[in-house]
Scaffold this motif. Structure first.
Motif, mmCIF file in Angstrom:
data_model
loop_
_atom_site.group_PDB
_atom_site.id
_atom_site.type_symbol
_atom_site.label_atom_id
_atom_site.label_comp_id
_atom_site.label_asym_id
_atom_site.label_seq_id
_atom_site.Cartn_x
_atom_site.Cartn_y
_atom_site.Cartn_z
ATOM 1 N N VAL A 18 0.725 -1.156 0.148
ATOM 2 C CA VAL A 18 0.061 0.163 -0.072
ATOM 3 C C VAL A 18 0.857 1.285 -0.139
ATOM 4 C CG1 VAL A 18 -1.748 1.230 1.550
ATOM 5 C CG2 VAL A 18 -1.864 -1.260 1.314
ATOM 6 N N SER A 48 -8.195 6.138 8.017
ATOM 7 C CA SER A 48 -9.279 5.648 7.445
ATOM 8 C C SER A 48 -10.590 5.576 8.223
ATOM 9 C CB SER A 48 -8.926 3.895 6.959
ATOM 10 O OG SER A 48 -8.778 3.257 7.951
ATOM 11 N N ARG A 99 -17.899 -7.178 8.362
ATOM 12 C CA ARG A 99 -16.546 -7.757 8.658
ATOM 13 C C ARG A 99 -15.944 -7.587 10.087
ATOM 14 N NH1 ARG A 99 -11.550 -8.008 4.412
ATOM 15 N NH2 ARG A 99 -10.017 -9.410 6.204
ATOM 16 N N TRP A 139 -11.497 -2.915 16.012
ATOM 17 C CA TRP A 139 -11.632 -1.636 15.494
ATOM 18 C C TRP A 139 -13.151 -1.360 14.708
ATOM 19 C CZ3 TRP A 139 -11.949 -0.328 10.054
ATOM 20 C CH2 TRP A 139 -12.019 1.037 9.872
ATOM 21 N N GLU A 195 -11.458 -12.662 5.045
ATOM 22 C CA GLU A 195 -10.993 -13.059 3.690
ATOM 23 C C GLU A 195 -12.597 -13.525 2.725
ATOM 24 O OE1 GLU A 195 -7.747 -12.550 6.201
ATOM 25 O OE2 GLU A 195 -9.192 -14.184 6.044
ATOM 26 N N GLY A 233 -15.436 -13.136 3.384
ATOM 27 C CA GLY A 233 -16.456 -12.031 2.997
ATOM 28 C C GLY A 233 -16.037 -11.141 2.050
ATOM 29 N N TRP A 248 -16.828 -1.988 5.724
ATOM 30 C CA TRP A 248 -15.349 -2.299 6.141
ATOM 31 C C TRP A 248 -14.721 -0.866 6.163
ATOM 32 C CZ3 TRP A 248 -12.481 -4.886 8.874
ATOM 33 C CH2 TRP A 248 -11.080 -5.038 8.376
ATOM 34 N N SER A 249 -13.535 -0.942 5.898
ATOM 35 C CA SER A 249 -12.781 0.327 6.170
ATOM 36 C C SER A 249 -12.615 0.937 4.708
ATOM 37 C CB SER A 249 -11.135 -0.026 6.664
ATOM 38 O OG SER A 249 -10.350 0.977 6.304
ATOM 39 N N ALA A 299 -9.798 2.207 3.459
ATOM 40 C CA ALA A 299 -8.633 1.473 3.106
ATOM 41 C C ALA A 299 -8.744 0.727 1.604
ATOM 42 C CB ALA A 299 -7.659 1.030 4.021
ATOM 43 N N PHE A 300 -10.081 -0.174 1.865
ATOM 44 C CA PHE A 300 -10.120 -1.134 0.972
ATOM 45 C C PHE A 300 -10.465 -0.631 -0.445
ATOM 46 C CE2 PHE A 300 -10.944 -4.969 -0.693
ATOM 47 C CZ PHE A 300 -12.262 -5.397 -1.046
ATOM 48 N N GLN A 353 -8.418 -0.886 -3.622
ATOM 49 C CA GLN A 353 -8.414 -2.355 -4.035
ATOM 50 C C GLN A 353 -9.898 -2.665 -4.607
ATOM 51 O OE1 GLN A 353 -6.028 -4.057 -4.527
ATOM 52 N NE2 GLN A 353 -5.768 -6.033 -3.484
ATOM 53 N N GLY A 376 -8.894 4.112 11.733
ATOM 54 C CA GLY A 376 -7.799 3.241 11.347
ATOM 55 C C GLY A 376 -6.614 4.069 10.913
ATOM 56 N N GLY A 377 -5.669 3.219 10.581
ATOM 57 C CA GLY A 377 -4.471 3.807 9.885
ATOM 58 C C GLY A 377 -3.226 3.985 10.640
ATOM 59 N N TYR A 436 -6.423 6.725 1.280
ATOM 60 C CA TYR A 436 -6.607 6.962 2.541
ATOM 61 C C TYR A 436 -7.229 8.375 2.949
ATOM 62 C CZ TYR A 436 -4.664 2.559 4.432
ATOM 63 O OH TYR A 436 -4.456 1.320 5.034
#
Lengths: 424, 287, 309
Positions: free
Chosen positions: A40, A146, A194, A199, A249, A251, A265-266, A268-269, A272, A301-302, A340
């Protein structure tokens, strides 16, 4: 080429020869920096470092072999502290700042910031600074953040007769939507939350206005009505909404395969997700639903940069690099490269830095819109602080797997965590 | 099903008679290889094709450049493979150097304390790899050999499995060979050097395969011992580079890296196969 | 002759009485490098860890305190540790026999003919060389309850497949299957060697004695001669199963709710993830004691049965 030997040039030459020895001795200070998740961050970090070194030739940033995850980065720092080999600068997961700071390894950045004037003017709002505070000091400066969002499979929404662009904001509405999408059958699940990890669980808890512990950090705060409401949401998502009890994973894979309507989810994803979906289905993002609109908050997060160097010259050099990396230019590079959420208010507000980026990538705005309600990722006190988070995950999974009713799981969670807290 | 090789009649079997056996092996083989087939298939696909609900092994668009290219661009994978080769070779050399004489002594020589020593060998087999890690790390840091090939090689130089294996092997060796050598006036050391080592070659090849496989894929110790800028990183580290939990793995590149690091092992096994089987045969596991 | 602790008096040839001192000295010199390496790299670090088990050491902490048996007391009350123990025992109990029998069967199949031996040896050995970190994703996919091929195949047969890796009821079984996948090739190779060592003449002799069918050939000739190999394989397989770690760390992280927690994983997470080195060391001590007892039992029980010189 002829060189005119005028008085001016002679004076210039004399001045230069006097200055030359000093320059020759000012060898650049080298600082060793370390981070996690190279897939990342590598490009972004190296770009930022190169830009910084170009503007500051007296400092050299050398990158250590990066760790695979935030936890491994913490492990590395603690392990190396035993032998005095820790890096000068390290980027730690926001929930691990406490562990590192409480071992006395981090430099307090507050005096350094104050010496430059009001941090808010440089883009460090009190909320952003708060993300990096731990162990009673300004242990770090947030580098990349995030927050939790909802990833929407627009195609599945349409098929279920719902409008993916009409954002649903309460959990009741989400559960209802999940039920309708699950009814499509054919292996389709309405939603997947998830839940593994403290977190994302605290996303529910903070959303209801709850907190992990009380302000004095004596009593747990998650066993009250907010905690109960959080577990109930998960319980209902499974019972009514048709959410499957998959591993994290699995999920994510199911969502990428177009089998999940709403994936919690975050941010951050997001990058991707966009890459792995391609044209498979249309992706939308919604803000995370808050159980309590007024008091609700979201965990952050982060990672944040911490200075571990003992040598004052290295501390200064590391500080200058960290300030650049978390300043407007560094932050803009980081956002564009990773997706982010920005950590510098100037970079977020001033269109010159990120205006184009957000115009071209509107999905990323969701995370930015949640910036005002981001609070720190909570780290429990004491020697068992890290272990407590796995206790929370274990009990939450009992609810998701429908092996224990909400009240039982909550009571057990409260009891087990209390046992692990330091005896005051 | 016919036990034992070269069974009466088995080597002249017609293809038809051999078919059931081959069919069974093929079906089982396919089941066993499924994860690998999928892995290679993913390494050839672009990211948005990996998780399509309809599974297909052949990619619609080939993303070889993207996946393998990313691996070669972002990770000095050639360097890592080289490090892997150096470390595994170094470990193997020392393992053999320590285990061959020890195995011989424990098999053929009579001395007090032999059984105690062997008990320690067995105990050593039980100690998990994570246990000595932190103390060794601290010791290496103090002696300044961290972040060198020595640090990567040293802890694995003692292989109790090797000692166990070589002891078995030498027990099966006829004593006459050694008696004859003694009659000729050779000292113990010459016996080891001139007779034992050359005869131990097949068993050593056999052991080499197990050793290389174990250490090529080792993730845990290299993560601890390689603490600097990572020039000494080993192959497995090149693979986990692409694993990130929060942001999602780049599966194409991850599988590409895994394929790249597995190929040398497979090639080595194919090459060494025959020697290897021969070697274990004579290890006297039969008694 | 592959048993573990043979009394010295029964060892090898009788004519070893002479030159006792010279021989002993040579023996010690030959084993010296191994002993030194063993002491430095294994023994001392392990003893250090055992010592830490009696302290409250945390990774990175500036100091540590002696706490006596406090860690062990906590261990006994820890529901997670008991689960861990049980799961490890389950894993060993399932993977050991299956991977041994499986390895033997594959070896017999491969050696039963001349075609394709090298090819199939490589095919079944491949799982042994795999890096679990990479294979994990493949297995996540294979065993995915909704999009994975295993359940898709079951669905075609009309069976609803379980949530292999995600349900606490089935996760240990799934890990056992993957464990067998990893181990079978290793055992197969060991058995192959044992099989190729059986001389043809023995089969010829058996045939003369009236042993004709494949099954009776196996029982009267092959199996007895494989005895020592089998014992070796049993020992090694049990030890490898006891040390299961990679598949748990990469696939389930001990979840859901500790349903797949195993001893070495607990030991690792307590020390390296939770930073409680003292507690982790206590788990190590219990682990070592348990496996030593297990090994002693195993050699005592089986030592008598299998012996073919």
């Amino acid at each position: 080429m002829t060189f005119r030997l005028t008085r001016r040039t002679m004076l210039a030459g004399a001045a230069a020869s006097l200055a030359a020895p000093r320059l020759a001795f000012a060898a650049p200070i080298e600082i060793e920096a370390h981070y996690a998740m190279p897939a990342v961050y590598k490009d972004v970090k190296e770009t930022i470092a190169r830009a910084f070194m170009a503007a500051n030739p007296d400092v050299r940033v050398a990158w250590r072999q990066p760790a695979a995850s935030y936890d491994e980065a913490t492990q590395l720092v603690l392990r190396e502290a035993v032998t005095g080999r820790q890096p000068d600068l390290t980027f730690q997961g926001l929930n691990r700042l406490r562990v590192v700071a409480e071992r006395g390894l981090a430099v307090d950045l507050a005096p350094l910031l104050k010496a430059e004037g009001d941090p808010a003017k440089a883009g460090y709002t009190p909320e952003l600074l708060g993300l990096g505070q731990a162990g009673g000091i300004q242990a770090g400066l947030a580098f990349a953040t995030s927050n939790p969002i909802v990833f929407i499979n627009a195609d599945l929404f349409r098929r279920a007769g719902l409008d993916p662009d009409r954002k649903l904001t309460t959990w009741d509405e989400h559960i209802e939507a999940s039920k309708r999408i699950s009814a499509l059958g054919g292996g389709v699940h309405g939603s997947y939350y998830r839940w593994q990890g403290d977190w994302i669980y605290s996303a529910l808890l903070f959303g209801f206005g709850g907190a992990m512990m009380d302000a004095a950090e004596r009593e747990i705060g998650f066993a009250g009505p907010e905690g109960r409401a959080s577990l109930s949401v998960l319980d209902r998502l499974v019972k009514e909404g048709g959410m499957p009890a998959l591993s994290g994973e699995a999920g994510a894979q199911a969502f990428a395969a177009g089998k999940v309507g709403m994936y919690y989810w975050s941010t951050a994803f997001l990058r991707q997700a966009m890459n792995s979906l391609g044209q498979n289905f249309r992706l939308a993002t919604w803000e995370f639903p808050l159980g309590d609109k007024a008091r609700g908050r979201l965990p952050t997060g982060g990672a944040a940069g911490m200075i571990l160097a003992k040598d004052p010259a290295k501390q200064q050099a590391a500080y200058r690099f960290l300030r650049y990396a978390t300043g407007p230019e560094g932050c803009a590079t980081m956002v564009k490269g990773t997706g982010y959420v920005p950590v510098n208010q100037i970079a977020a507000d001033d269109p010159r830095f990120l205006g184009d980026f957000y115009r071209d990538n509107p999905l990323f705005m969701t995370g930015v819109r949640q910036m005002p309600i981001m609070v720190p990722w909570y780290a429990f006190p004491g020697a068992n602080g890290v272990r407590i988070t796995s206790v929370i995950t274990d009990n939450v999974s009992r609810v998701v797997e429908q092996k224990a009713p909400v009240d039982t799981a909550l009571a057990d969670m409260a009891r087990e965590v209390t046992r692990l807290l330091p005896r005051a | 099903m016919n036990p034992g090789s070269q069974m009466p009649g088995s080597h002249d079997r017609s293809l038809a008679a051999d078919l059931p056996r081959l069919a069974l092996l093929s079906v089982l083989g396919l089941l066993f290889l499924m994860p690998y087939i999928w892995m290679v298939s993913v390494s050839l696909k672009p990211l948005d094709e990996v998780w399509r609900a309809s599974m297909s092994l052949i990619p619609e668009t080939f993303a070889i450049e993207r996946n393998y290219g990313r691996v070669f661009r972002e990770v000095p994978i050639g360097r890592y493979l080289l490090n892997g080769a150096i470390v595994c070779f170094g470990i193997l050399v020392f393992q053999l150097a320590f285990a061959l004489p020890a195995g011989y002594a424990m098999a053929k020589l009579n001395f007090r304390g032999r059984e105690t020593l062997f008990a320690f060998v067995m105990l050593g087999l039980l100690i998990p790899a994570h246990v000595p890690a932190i103390p060794l790390y601290i010791a290496f840091a103090q002696t300044g050999i961290l972040n060198t090939y020595a640090a990567l090689i040293a802890p694995s130089t003692i292989s109790v499995f090797a000692i166990f294996m070589f002891r078995q092997f030498f027990r099966a060796m006829p004593d006459e060979l050694i008696h004859a050598a003694r009659m000729d006036g050779l000292g113990e050391w010459s016996i080891v050097w001139r007779i034992i080592v050359p005869n131990a070659w097949p068993a050593a090849t056999a052991f080499a395969i197990f050793s290389v496989v174990a250490h090529w894929n080792d993730l845990f110790w290299p993560l601890i011992a390689v603490s600097g800028k990572g020039e000494l990183a080993t192959p497995a580290l090149g693979v986990i580079y692409f694993r990130t939990e929060e942001a999602g793995d780049d599966f194409g590149a991850l599988m590409a890296a895994a394929t790249i690091t597995t190929i040398p092992l497979v090639a080595a096994f194919l090459l060494a196969q025959r020697r290897f089987i021969e070697g274990i045969t004579m290890t006297g596991l039969k008694g | 002759m592959s048993d573990v602790a043979l009394p010295a008096s029964l060892a090898t040839a009788p004519a070893k009485e002479r030159a006792g001192h010279g021989e002993a000295l040579a023996a010690w010199l030959l084993t010296l490098p191994a002993i030194v390496a063993f002491v430095l790299m294994l023994l001392i670090p392990t003893l250090a860890v055992v010592a830490i088990a009696f302290t409250d050491y945390e990774l990175g902490a500036p100091a540590l305190r002696y706490v006596g048996l406090a860690n062990f007391a906590e261990l006994m009350e820890d529901r997670g540790f008991v689960t861990s123990f049980r799961n490890t025992a389950f894993f060993v109990a399932v993977t050991t026999p299956v991977s041994i029998v499986g390895g033997l069967m594959l070896a017999l199949l491969i050696e039963g003919g001349t075609r394709g031996r090298a090819f199939f040896r490589a095919v079944f050995f491949l799982p042994v060389v795999s890096l679990m970190v990479a294979m994990a994703t493949a297995f996540q996919y294979m065993f995915h309850p909704t999009i994975g091929p295993v359940n898709a195949a079951l669905r075609a047969l009309g069976i609803v497949g379980p949530n292999w890796l995600g349900s606490s009821d089935s996760v240990m079984w799934t890990l056992a299957i993957i464990g067998v996948w990893e181990q079978v090739g290793f055992n197969m190779v060991l058995f192959l060697a044992g099989l190729t060592a059986i001389s043809r003449d023995l089969y010829a002799a058996a045939e003369v004695d009236g042993v004709r069918s494949a099954w009776s050939r196996f029982w009267t000739v092959t199996w007895p001669l494989l005895g020592p190999t089998s014992l070796f394989v049993l020992t090694i397989t049990m030890i490898r199963s006891l040390r299961v770690f990679d598949i748990v760390a990469t696939l389930t992280q001990g979840g859901p709710n500790k349903a797949s927690e195993v001893l070495l994983y607990t030991m690792y997470t307590e020390g390296f993830t939770f930073f409680r080195m003292g507690y982790s060391a206590a788990i190590t001590v219990v682990f070592l004691l348990a496996v030593v007892v297990l090994m002693l039992l195993q050699t005592r029980v089986l030592d008598r049965r299998v012996h073919y010189g």
